[in-house]
Design an enzyme around this catalytic site. Structure first.
Site, mmCIF file in Angstrom:
data_model
loop_
_atom_site.group_PDB
_atom_site.id
_atom_site.type_symbol
_atom_site.label_atom_id
_atom_site.label_comp_id
_atom_site.label_asym_id
_atom_site.label_seq_id
_atom_site.Cartn_x
_atom_site.Cartn_y
_atom_site.Cartn_z
ATOM 1 N N ARG A 1 -39.580 25.862 -2.441
ATOM 2 C CA ARG A 1 -40.862 25.169 -2.345
ATOM 3 C C ARG A 1 -41.313 25.036 -0.897
ATOM 4 O O ARG A 1 -42.489 25.208 -0.564
ATOM 5 C CB ARG A 1 -40.731 23.775 -2.976
ATOM 6 C CG ARG A 1 -42.018 22.959 -2.923
ATOM 7 C CD ARG A 1 -41.752 21.465 -2.968
ATOM 8 N NE ARG A 1 -40.925 21.014 -1.849
ATOM 9 C CZ ARG A 1 -41.409 20.805 -0.618
ATOM 10 N NH1 ARG A 1 -42.685 21.027 -0.341
ATOM 11 N NH2 ARG A 1 -40.614 20.391 0.347
ATOM 12 N N PHE B 1 -34.329 11.179 14.413
ATOM 13 C CA PHE B 1 -35.337 10.798 13.423
ATOM 14 C C PHE B 1 -35.843 11.991 12.630
ATOM 15 O O PHE B 1 -36.706 11.851 11.762
ATOM 16 C CB PHE B 1 -36.541 10.151 14.135
ATOM 17 C CG PHE B 1 -37.365 11.147 14.916
ATOM 18 C CD1 PHE B 1 -38.523 11.676 14.378
ATOM 19 C CD2 PHE B 1 -36.956 11.579 16.164
ATOM 20 C CE1 PHE B 1 -39.268 12.617 15.077
ATOM 21 C CE2 PHE B 1 -37.699 12.507 16.869
ATOM 22 C CZ PHE B 1 -38.861 13.022 16.325
ATOM 23 N N SER B 2 -35.339 13.171 12.888
ATOM 24 C CA SER B 2 -35.957 14.407 12.415
ATOM 25 C C SER B 2 -35.198 15.036 11.258
ATOM 26 O O SER B 2 -34.061 14.666 10.958
ATOM 27 C CB SER B 2 -36.031 15.404 13.571
ATOM 28 O OG SER B 2 -34.759 15.538 14.185
ATOM 29 N N SER C 1 -42.413 13.296 4.871
ATOM 30 C CA SER C 1 -41.700 12.140 5.414
ATOM 31 C C SER C 1 -41.088 12.422 6.782
ATOM 32 O O SER C 1 -40.698 11.486 7.483
ATOM 33 C CB SER C 1 -40.596 11.696 4.443
ATOM 34 O OG SER C 1 -39.609 12.702 4.299
ATOM 35 N N HIS C 2 -41.004 13.699 7.180
ATOM 36 C CA HIS C 2 -40.454 14.051 8.488
ATOM 37 C C HIS C 2 -41.471 14.778 9.359
ATOM 38 O O HIS C 2 -41.113 15.357 10.385
ATOM 39 C CB HIS C 2 -39.208 14.920 8.320
ATOM 40 C CG HIS C 2 -38.032 14.173 7.797
ATOM 41 N ND1 HIS C 2 -37.892 13.870 6.463
ATOM 42 C CD2 HIS C 2 -36.958 13.628 8.422
ATOM 43 C CE1 HIS C 2 -36.764 13.194 6.285
ATOM 44 N NE2 HIS C 2 -36.191 13.023 7.450
ATOM 45 N N GLU D 1 -39.421 8.436 2.494
ATOM 46 C CA GLU D 1 -40.127 8.535 1.220
ATOM 47 C C GLU D 1 -40.522 7.145 0.716
ATOM 48 O O GLU D 1 -41.615 6.954 0.174
ATOM 49 C CB GLU D 1 -39.251 9.240 0.176
ATOM 50 C CG GLU D 1 -39.047 10.722 0.416
ATOM 51 C CD GLU D 1 -40.335 11.520 0.239
ATOM 52 O OE1 GLU D 1 -41.264 11.031 -0.444
ATOM 53 O OE2 GLU D 1 -40.420 12.628 0.800
#
Length: 343
Positions: free
Chosen positions: A309, A121-122, A47-48, A188
């Protein structure tokens, strides 16, 4: 998979640079943004990752940010460095404020970087990990746009308001977490919409204040905070610290860029750096070793440290490259102004 496109990290970087150059971003912004989105894609933070290029180019095309902005670094106070992003991307402003932030933190023990008038936005984890790579503990936070209802409310007022922390671990990956104070990041829900998939009922409300599983309806309604009133309180704290404290906007005072040119997508970001060496002096190594005992106890119980992860994904991507949906790849290539696969 047949419907995915695999790129090497070098190819992903080339594609990002082509897109940003074609959209009119200055060289400093091109490199800072590329570094961020490719790092997120490498760590499978989809999503990023490269997907975010669609939004930043659209915002630039609508006049919501200045792709040529030159940040101004201001020595605000002994423990504060301020960077006026001048309505450009936050990433270049952060990079230019990093060195003075480090110097102030090492001298004072704690220092703050206040970024004003930035388009953010990051992912925040890359910023706090930049601090932990320097031996500093770091926190970062920012408001967004009003996408989230406060606990008990039915209309969007708060931002998704992400919060990140990283702790240096000599000889190993840092202890890092980065999460939105909404149930999930807005990206997401956008990815679920693109994929034609439903979302859990606990993620969002429709515009009538009722739970919804439709991502498009959720995007038009209000997201929910995680943990009910606890997430709502944390989100409000972030609004205050990265808004009024640094002289910048609250989430509900901003608006995404639009074709009419009436959007106000820029706001502030707050980064806090803490130096174990300044706090502990000659005992700083012992302090870091003390922290390791906590991590060992957690792992000994079978717990997983946050970002495990992501670090595993990083190792895979460094060897095998990154995969993105073919539809997204086509959209990105179209933005680059060039056909064909990046070399």
């Amino acid at each position: 998979m047949a419907h995915d496109i695999t790129l090497s990290l070098a190819q992903a970087e080339t594609l990002s640079r082509r897109i940003l150059h074609h959209a009119g971003f200055g060289a400093g912004h091109v490199e800072a943004i590329t570094k961020s989105v490719v790092a997120a894609q490498r760590d499978e933070c989809h999503s990023h990752g490269l997907y975010r290029l669609l939004g930043i180019v659209e915002t630039a095309n609508m006049g919501g940010l200045d792709p040529q902005a030159v940040p101004e670094v201001i020595d605000q106070a002994p423990g504060i460095v301020r960077v006026d992003a001048r309505y450009g991307s936050s990433l270049l402003a952060f990079e230019q404020g990093l060195a003075p932030l480090k110097e102030k933190a090492e001298r004072n023990g704690i220092a703050v970087l206040a970024i004003n008038h930035c388009f953010h936005f990051s992912a925040l984890w890359s910023e706090v990990e930049a601090l932990s790579a320097m031996g500093l503990a770091g926190l970062a936070m920012n408001p967004t746009h009003a996408f989230v209802a406060p606990a008990g409310g039915v209309r969007a007022l708060l931002g998704t308001n992400p919060f990140a922390f990283s702790w240096p671990r000599p000889g190993g990956t840092p202890y890092t977490f980065d999460f939105a104070t909404s149930v999930v990041a807005r990206g997401e829900i956008e990815l679920h919409r693109r994929a034609g998939e439903s979302i859990p009922e606990s993620w969002a409300l429709d515009n009538q204040g009722q739970p919804t599983t439709d991502p498009a309806t959720a995007l038009d309604g209000a997201m929910l905070t995680f943990g009910g009133h606890k997430g709502s309180a944390l989100s409000t704290m972030i609004e205050l610290l990265a808004g009024p404290l640094i002289g910048d906007a609250l989430s509900h005072e901003t608006q995404a860029a639009n074709e009419e040119g009436t959007g106000r997508p820029c706001h502030g970001e707050l980064v806090i750096a803490l130096s174990p060496k300044a706090f502990l002096g000659e005992q700083s190594e012992a302090g870091l070793s003390h922290a390791e005992r906590l991590f060992e106890e957690m792992l000994g119980q079978g717990a997983r440290l946050p970002s495990k992860r992501r670090f595993e994904a990083r190792a895979r991507s460094l060897e095998a490259g990154v995969s993105i949906p073919a539809a997204l790849y086509r959209d990105l290539v179209a933005l680059s102004g060039e056909g064909g696969r990046p070399d």
